[in-house]
Structure formats: C-alpha cells, structure tokens
Write a protein that holds these residues in place. Structure first.
Motif, PDB file in Angstrom:
ATOM      1  N   ARG A  75      38.758  26.784 -37.000  1.00  0.00           N
ATOM      2  CA  ARG A  75      38.497  26.366 -38.375  1.00  0.00           C
ATOM      3  C   ARG A  75      37.868  27.520 -39.165  1.00  0.00           C
ATOM      4  NH1 ARG A  75      41.561  22.691 -40.124  1.00  0.00           N
ATOM      5  NH2 ARG A  75      41.123  21.239 -38.442  1.00  0.00           N
ATOM      6  N   LYS A  76      36.947  28.225 -38.506  1.00  0.00           N
ATOM      7  CA  LYS A  76      36.300  29.363 -39.177  1.00  0.00           C
ATOM      8  C   LYS A  76      37.345  30.435 -39.521  1.00  0.00           C
ATOM      9  CE  LYS A  76      32.850  32.436 -40.047  1.00  0.00           C
ATOM     10  NZ  LYS A  76      31.784  32.972 -39.227  1.00  0.00           N
ATOM     11  N   ALA A  77      38.223  30.734 -38.548  1.00  0.00           N
ATOM     12  CA  ALA A  77      39.255  31.754 -38.791  1.00  0.00           C
ATOM     13  C   ALA A  77      40.215  31.315 -39.895  1.00  0.00           C
ATOM     14  CB  ALA A  77      40.013  32.052 -37.499  1.00  0.00           C
ATOM     15  N   LEU A  78      40.548  30.028 -39.913  1.00  0.00           N
ATOM     16  CA  LEU A  78      41.426  29.508 -40.973  1.00  0.00           C
ATOM     17  C   LEU A  78      40.740  29.608 -42.324  1.00  0.00           C
ATOM     18  CD1 LEU A  78      42.896  26.314 -39.242  1.00  0.00           C
ATOM     19  CD2 LEU A  78      44.109  28.465 -39.717  1.00  0.00           C
ATOM     20  N   SER A  79      39.435  29.351 -42.348  1.00  0.00           N
ATOM     21  CA  SER A  79      38.735  29.408 -43.636  1.00  0.00           C
ATOM     22  C   SER A  79      38.575  30.848 -44.118  1.00  0.00           C
ATOM     23  CB  SER A  79      37.393  28.673 -43.567  1.00  0.00           C
ATOM     24  OG  SER A  79      36.553  29.289 -42.629  1.00  0.00           O
ATOM     25  N   MET A  80      38.634  31.805 -43.186  1.00  0.00           N
ATOM     26  CA  MET A  80      38.646  33.214 -43.598  1.00  0.00           C
ATOM     27  C   MET A  80      39.991  33.581 -44.224  1.00  0.00           C
ATOM     28  SD  MET A  80      36.732  35.035 -40.338  1.00  0.00           S
ATOM     29  CE  MET A  80      36.899  36.732 -40.928  1.00  0.00           C
ATOM     30  N   GLY A  81      41.065  32.840 -43.848  1.00  0.00           N
ATOM     31  CA  GLY A  81      42.351  33.109 -44.478  1.00  0.00           C
ATOM     32  C   GLY A  81      43.572  33.074 -43.576  1.00  0.00           C
ATOM     33  N   ALA A  82      43.384  32.834 -42.267  1.00  0.00           N
ATOM     34  CA  ALA A  82      44.546  32.728 -41.390  1.00  0.00           C
ATOM     35  C   ALA A  82      45.394  31.530 -41.808  1.00  0.00           C
ATOM     36  CB  ALA A  82      44.092  32.585 -39.939  1.00  0.00           C
ATOM     37  N   ASP A  83      46.707  31.563 -41.446  1.00  0.00           N
ATOM     38  CA  ASP A  83      47.623  30.543 -41.947  1.00  0.00           C
ATOM     39  C   ASP A  83      47.678  29.272 -41.108  1.00  0.00           C
ATOM     40  OD1 ASP A  83      48.660  32.142 -44.138  1.00  0.00           O
ATOM     41  OD2 ASP A  83      49.485  33.426 -42.560  1.00  0.00           O
ATOM     42  N   LYS A  84      47.647  29.452 -39.777  1.00  0.00           N
ATOM     43  CA  LYS A  84      47.711  28.266 -38.927  1.00  0.00           C
ATOM     44  C   LYS A  84      47.040  28.562 -37.593  1.00  0.00           C
ATOM     45  CE  LYS A  84      52.453  29.224 -37.423  1.00  0.00           C
ATOM     46  NZ  LYS A  84      53.074  28.742 -36.236  1.00  0.00           N
ATOM     47  N   ALA A  85      46.874  27.493 -36.805  1.00  0.00           N
ATOM     48  CA  ALA A  85      46.106  27.660 -35.571  1.00  0.00           C
ATOM     49  C   ALA A  85      46.747  26.928 -34.411  1.00  0.00           C
ATOM     50  CB  ALA A  85      44.687  27.154 -35.787  1.00  0.00           C
ATOM     51  N   ILE A  86      46.491  27.466 -33.214  1.00  0.00           N
ATOM     52  CA  ILE A  86      46.945  26.808 -31.990  1.00  0.00           C
ATOM     53  C   ILE A  86      45.744  26.685 -31.053  1.00  0.00           C
ATOM     54  CG2 ILE A  86      48.403  27.008 -29.941  1.00  0.00           C
ATOM     55  CD1 ILE A  86      50.298  28.755 -31.736  1.00  0.00           C
ATOM     56  N   HIS A  87      45.532  25.487 -30.557  1.00  0.00           N
ATOM     57  CA  HIS A  87      44.426  25.221 -29.645  1.00  0.00           C
ATOM     58  C   HIS A  87      45.014  24.813 -28.299  1.00  0.00           C
ATOM     59  CE1 HIS A  87      40.640  22.607 -28.679  1.00  0.00           C
ATOM     60  NE2 HIS A  87      40.703  23.715 -27.978  1.00  0.00           N
ATOM     61  N   VAL A  88      44.766  25.640 -27.278  1.00  0.00           N
ATOM     62  CA  VAL A  88      45.201  25.265 -25.930  1.00  0.00           C
ATOM     63  C   VAL A  88      44.011  24.629 -25.234  1.00  0.00           C
ATOM     64  CG1 VAL A  88      46.186  26.020 -23.751  1.00  0.00           C
ATOM     65  CG2 VAL A  88      46.827  27.204 -25.868  1.00  0.00           C
ATOM     66  N   GLU A  89      44.173  23.360 -24.905  1.00  0.00           N
ATOM     67  CA  GLU A  89      43.071  22.603 -24.333  1.00  0.00           C
ATOM     68  C   GLU A  89      43.599  21.807 -23.153  1.00  0.00           C
ATOM     69  OE1 GLU A  89      41.613  19.576 -26.908  1.00  0.00           O
ATOM     70  OE2 GLU A  89      39.777  19.263 -25.749  1.00  0.00           O
ATOM     71  N   ASP A  90      42.886  21.911 -22.024  1.00  0.00           N
ATOM     72  CA  ASP A  90      43.296  21.165 -20.847  1.00  0.00           C
ATOM     73  C   ASP A  90      42.118  21.143 -19.885  1.00  0.00           C
ATOM     74  OD1 ASP A  90      46.491  20.788 -19.457  1.00  0.00           O
ATOM     75  OD2 ASP A  90      44.632  20.361 -18.360  1.00  0.00           O
ATOM     76  N   ASP A  91      41.792  19.984 -19.352  1.00  0.00           N
ATOM     77  CA  ASP A  91      40.642  19.882 -18.442  1.00  0.00           C
ATOM     78  C   ASP A  91      40.767  20.839 -17.255  1.00  0.00           C
ATOM     79  OD1 ASP A  91      39.539  18.042 -20.061  1.00  0.00           O
ATOM     80  OD2 ASP A  91      40.120  16.284 -18.860  1.00  0.00           O
ATOM     81  N   ASP A  92      42.008  21.107 -16.862  1.00  0.00           N
ATOM     82  CA  ASP A  92      42.202  21.972 -15.694  1.00  0.00           C
ATOM     83  C   ASP A  92      41.868  23.435 -15.973  1.00  0.00           C
ATOM     84  OD1 ASP A  92      43.035  19.963 -13.932  1.00  0.00           O
ATOM     85  OD2 ASP A  92      45.056  19.996 -14.791  1.00  0.00           O
ATOM     86  N   ILE A  93      41.636  23.773 -17.226  1.00  0.00           N
ATOM     87  CA  ILE A  93      41.338  25.170 -17.564  1.00  0.00           C
ATOM     88  C   ILE A  93      39.877  25.523 -17.265  1.00  0.00           C
ATOM     89  CG2 ILE A  93      41.142  26.788 -19.517  1.00  0.00           C
ATOM     90  CD1 ILE A  93      43.647  25.469 -20.696  1.00  0.00           C
ATOM     91  N   HIS A  94      39.020  24.529 -17.153  1.00  0.00           N
ATOM     92  CA  HIS A  94      37.595  24.773 -16.919  1.00  0.00           C
ATOM     93  C   HIS A  94      37.378  25.699 -15.713  1.00  0.00           C
ATOM     94  CE1 HIS A  94      33.294  24.016 -16.576  1.00  0.00           C
ATOM     95  NE2 HIS A  94      33.493  23.880 -15.274  1.00  0.00           N
ATOM     96  N   GLY A  95      36.642  26.797 -15.939  1.00  0.00           N
ATOM     97  CA  GLY A  95      36.325  27.713 -14.843  1.00  0.00           C
ATOM     98  C   GLY A  95      37.326  28.840 -14.658  1.00  0.00           C
ATOM     99  N   THR A  96      38.305  28.944 -15.553  1.00  0.00           N
ATOM    100  CA  THR A  96      39.335  29.992 -15.448  1.00  0.00           C
ATOM    101  C   THR A  96      38.725  31.381 -15.629  1.00  0.00           C
ATOM    102  OG1 THR A  96      40.941  28.450 -16.362  1.00  0.00           O
ATOM    103  CG2 THR A  96      41.535  30.770 -16.412  1.00  0.00           C
ATOM    104  N   ASP A  97      39.135  32.344 -14.804  1.00  0.00           N
ATOM    105  CA  ASP A  97      38.612  33.708 -14.954  1.00  0.00           C
ATOM    106  C   ASP A  97      39.519  34.530 -15.888  1.00  0.00           C
ATOM    107  OD1 ASP A  97      40.802  34.248 -13.371  1.00  0.00           O
ATOM    108  OD2 ASP A  97      39.664  35.025 -11.662  1.00  0.00           O
ATOM    109  N   ALA A  98      39.229  35.813 -16.024  1.00  0.00           N
ATOM    110  CA  ALA A  98      39.940  36.651 -17.000  1.00  0.00           C
ATOM    111  C   ALA A  98      41.438  36.723 -16.710  1.00  0.00           C
ATOM    112  CB  ALA A  98      39.347  38.057 -17.037  1.00  0.00           C
TER     113      ALA A  98
END
Lengths: 262, 320
Positions: A75-98
């Motif tokens: 939301r912050k990036a969009l309010s700076m002026g970006a056009d759209k956003a993608i949110h990747v969310e999944d419980d299985d991602i918790h604890g993922t390393d680099a």
C-alpha cells in the motif's frame, strides 16, 4: 514500446522496535510493528524516476512475499506511485530462507511478466543482501546491482556501482535485475492524492499453487540452513563516564594507554 | 582430511587481510585450498602458503575484470567440481556475498552470510552471526549441500601456518551469463594512506557533532595519531561531510575493531548496527544522555572540539 518494471519489496519489523526471535527461531513478526523496509523505498523511487524519464509506456508492479500485514508495504509503495501490486501469501512460506524466498519471487516475477526487476540493496531485518543476485541467477538475466545511479534507455540499463576499491560503470541489456543503494536518491513521501489513489489500485493475491511451488520447497522444512540457537547479546558492562573539566582528553589517553592502545 | 575452498580477495596479487583470516578459520574445518582469479592470481601463492593454503588454484582471464560477478561464480563452481570440498568460504564483501549466493544456488546448497566466527561441528561447520543490529547472536549451519559461508573481516586472527601452497591452474569454462553485465569503466578510489575501514584494528568516527566537512580534519588527526581508519555516521554522510564509503552503520560498513572511538555520534540504532561488536568502545559527546554512552567502556561528556585535539596531542606526546 512498453517497459514492465517489477519492484520487490519486503515488510519488515521496525528496526527501532524491540526485535527478537519467535520460539521456532524465525524472526518474530507479531510483537513488533512492521513497515515497508526503508531500503526498498529507494527501489520504488528509482522505478518511479525511470518511468518519469521515459517516453515509453511504463508499468510498475510492486511484489512482496509475506503474511497478511505485508499488504501495508504494498500500500505504501502504491501510494508513492506504483501502478499495481502482487502479494504472495501462503502459510507454508513461514520460515523460508533466502534461497527459498528467491524461488518464490522468481516464479512470481516470471508469472507477472517483466523487463526490469528493481530491488533494494538488502532488507533491514535479514540484511543478507543476496536476493537480487539470486534472482538474476534464477531468471538467467544480467545482474546490475548495488547501484547508486541508474538509468534505462533503448533497452539498456546503465548504472554506477560504488565499491570499496573502485567505482564501476555497468551496462547490460534488458531484461535485467537491478538493485539500488540508499545513495541512489531520497525516496519521495506519498502525497495525499497518492494515498487516496492507492486505495483504488489493484492488489492481486497469489499462493504457492498459483506459482507451481510445492510446500516442501519452502518454509522451515525446505530451508537449506538451520538456526540452532539465538541468544540476546549480553548488555555491555557499564563503562566509566567522566565529564570534561579540561582534562577529558588526558583522562581518555590514560584509559587508552591502560588498555595498551597507545 | 577434507578440503575447504577459500575464495581469495586480492588486488593484482596482493592478498587482502580478510582472506588470511579465512585461512585461519578454514584450518579449523579442514585443509584450505585457495582459489585466486584474475590479474596477478599466481602472485598470491606465497602469502597464501605461509598462512596455511595446501593448494592454490589459479586462473587468469580478462573476463574477471570486464564483467560483473558471474565469471567468478563460474570459476568457483569449477573449483568445487575439481575439489569436492567440505565447505566454501568467501570474504563478506558486497561482491563476495553475491558470488557466494549464486554459487550456493548452483550447487543446491544453503548459504550463510556475515559470519563472525566459525567452528567445526558434528553436522558441518557452525557459523556465529550477529543479528538485529548486533543485539542477538545466532549459531547456524547449512543443512543441505556444501556449506557456502561468507565471513566478515576481523572475525579471526591472521596466523602463520606454513603449508605447501602448490599452484595448480584451474580450468574454467565461462557460462552464457558470464558476459551479461559489462564493466564499461572503473575509477579506483584514491588511497588515503589509512587502513581499510572494515579491516582496521582501530576506527575513529565522527558524526553530527563534527558539524561540517572541514572539521573532519580533527577526526582524521586523531585517527592518524593511532594509525586508525576514519568512519562517519549516516548523519555526517548524508550532510555531505564525509564520503559514503566511510559510513559505519546499517546501510554502510559494519566494523568490529579492537577499539572504536565515536565522536559527536549519538548512537542511533542504525549506527549501533555497524559498530556494536567492537571490542572496546569509547565515546565523546556533549550530551550526557546520548544512547552511545550505554555502550561505552569509557566515555567523556564534553565538547569534541576540546577533547579530541587534546587527546590527539596527548597520544603524540606519549608516543614521542
């Protein structure tokens, strides 16, 4: 001509807060306020500047991987002026390393479609600074990283990388992965108009199945590294503090001599 | 005994100190095999042998200087294939971390960055890291693949440990990606004659309290009296008083010297992140309430324009 820019951003615990680890030795993201990583604001800023300086039709997508709250960063990036956003969310991602994070980001970037990826120099929580290089390796495109100056013209990205030993001028053909430092130019504050407009901008939500990633490839189970323990650094023992009454320099020299520094 | 690959950071054959520290750490895990690339690679061998390298793999090619990062990844991957090491150690510079990350991905290995210590363990090397602005210490290991670990400067002592240091030339085939990012120009930094910030035993830093580029001369004079490197806080760098390459803190360098002297620096979290692991910390600040005083072994509440020159004079007198 059009130019599709994907800016990767991270929602991090506030560095001025009392950051600590959860019981499973992952970063505790619940008890400390989060925000868009300051170093990613520079990436958003450079994307906006490239767009403003371009005759092409530029589309800026901000991408994050993280829990529900991570939407705040988008939301912050969009309010700076970006056009759209993608949110990747999944419980299985918790604890993922680099390594795992770079997999999720790379798959999402490919699905979104891109000519240029822009990242910050590092996150302010993990601070490894390796994700841009990992993205370039995964995507098989040039890495043009740690830039304090960046420009895009005629399908070529150019920039200046200020290293310890030398300052280097770099050049690569698009598509490419860029990362920018905090020297690249101050990030703008969202305007009131920008904040209002951001509310209407599209935010897509993807999960691992959208990206054809198996749960075992990410998360704590899929991590290639293990944290065995995390201990709070013992507070430094209280030192001697003197008020300078004209002898402060001498007293300090006396201390340094006692410690064999002189 | 297992072999450990050590990536050599050198300038035209002159080996930089963090690489010698890596050799000390590598010897705890196995037999160090050094990999030196680019112009002057073979000239590194004598120094590396003195510090424990059993072998030095070298390869010279223009690509290492003309293109960013990837040619070095290709070479390390070739060295990994040739040696099958127990671990790969790389100095934790900006470039070192990028090389290590791409190598780890290719090898299907985990990566640990910015280790401050390394020990042998039953399940592979155990790395100590300092995290959350150095307020926590973690112990981690790589659980999949050949451990790839980058190590910060000043994490171990440089030790003499003479070994064969046999030079072998490494055969490298560059990948399609190797020439993706061209280095079209290079301006070397002007030498200040002072030690490298991250490698220095003593660092003298100035902050907002220094109040002007011209006033950094007194910070430099103190640094020179101690043979120290000069650092600056973000406030001083953002104000344009001192170059960004000297910035200590979260977005600059993180240093861990024997002695850190902070002058006119309040000690915000962003700064502490870069210096909190220093062995001895000294501060000079007008404000008795400045958070930097929570960290110090010795602090002087006073005007740095009085205290710093007096200290410099006293040091010069004592050193004769």
């Amino acid at each position: 001509m059009s130019l599709r820019i994907v800016v990767t951003v991270k929602y991090v615990p506030d560095a001025t807060g009392d950051r600590h680890f959860a019981d499973d030795l992952t970063v505790d993201r619940d008890d400390v306020d989060g925000l868009l990583s300051e170093l990613d604001e520079y990436a958003v800023e450079q994307a906006l500047q490239i767009s403003e300086n371009s005759d092409d039709d530029v589309e800026i997508t901000v991408l994050t991987v993280g829990p529900e709250d991570a939407k705040d960063a988008l939301r912050k990036a969009l309010s700076m002026g970006a056009d759209k956003a993608i949110h990747v969310e999944d419980d299985d991602i918790h604890g993922t390393d680099a390594i795992g994070t770079s997999l999720v980001l790379a798959k999402a970037i490919e699905k979104a479609g891109y000519d240029l990826v822009i990242s910050g120099m590092a996150s302010t929580d993990g601070t490894m600074g390796v994700v841009p290089a990992l993205l370039a390796e995964r995507l098989g495109v040039p890495q043009v990283t740690l830039l304090s100056e960046v420009s895009v013209e005629d399908g070529t990205v150019k920039g200046r990388r200020d290293g310890d030993a030398a300052s280097e001028n770099l050049e690569a053909s698009l598509p490419a992965v860029v990362s920018v430092t905090d020297q690249s130019g101050e990030a703008r504050y969202p305007s009131f108009k920008g904040i209002m407009a951001a509310k209407k901008k599209p935010v897509e939500s993807w999960d691992l199945s959208d990206l054809d990633i198996e749960a075992e490839e990410v998360g704590l189970e899929g991590a290639y590294t293990t944290v065995d323990n995390a201990a709070e650094r013992p507070a430094r023992t209280a030192g001697t503090i003197v008020k300078d009454e004209g002898e402060g320099g001498k007293q300090l020299a006396e201390f340094l001599a006692g410690q064999k520094f002189i | 005994m297992a072999e450990v690959l050590v990536y050599v950071d050198h300038v035209d054959g002159a080996v930089r100190k963090p690489t010698l520290e890596l050799l000390t750490l590598a010897r705890r895990i196995g037999e160090p095999v050094a990999v030196a690339l680019g112009n002057g690679a073979a000239d590194t061998a004598a120094t590396l042998a003195e510090h424990g390298a059993v072998k030095v793999l070298t390869h010279e090619a223009a690509e290492y200087a003309d293109y960013l990062v990837v040619p070095k990844v290709d070479a390390l991957q070739a060295a990994h294939e040739a040696v099958s090491p127990a671990a790969v150690l790389v100095p934790s510079s900006a470039e070192g971390k990028e090389i290590a990350a791409r190598l780890a991905l290719r090898l299907g290995s985990g990566i640990i960055t910015d280790a401050v210590d390394l020990e042998a363990g039953d399940e592979g090397p155990v790395a100590t890291q300092s995290v959350f602005a150095a307020s926590f210490t973690t112990k981690s290991r790589v659980s999949t693949g050949t451990p790839v670990i980058t190590v910060k400067p000043n994490s171990a002592a440089v030790e003499a440990a003479p070994a064969a240091g046999a030079v072998e030339s490494l055969s490298v085939t560059f990948s399609a990606q190797a020439t993706g990012t061209k280095v079209t120009g290079r301006t070397p930094r002007e030498s200040t004659g002072r030690p490298e910030l991250t490698e220095a035993a003593i660092v003298v830093s100035g902050g907002r309290g220094v109040n002007g580029a011209e006033n950094f001369a007194i910070i430099e004079a103190l640094a020179d009296s101690l043979g120290a490197a000069v650092g600056a806080s973000r406030a001083a760098v953002d104000a344009g008083w001192y170059p960004h390459t000297n910035q200590v803190g979260q977005t600059g360098k993180s240093v861990s010297p024997q002695l850190y002297i902070a002058s006119g620096i309040s000690g915000a979290i962003q700064h502490r992140a870069g210096m909190q692991t220093s062995k001895t910390i000294v501060a000079i600040n007008k404000d008795a309430e400045a958070p930097i005083f929570d960290l110090v072994d010795y602090g002087v509440v006073g005007d740095l324009f009085d205290v710093v020159p007096a200290l410099t004079e006293e040091i010069k007198t004592r050193k004769g």
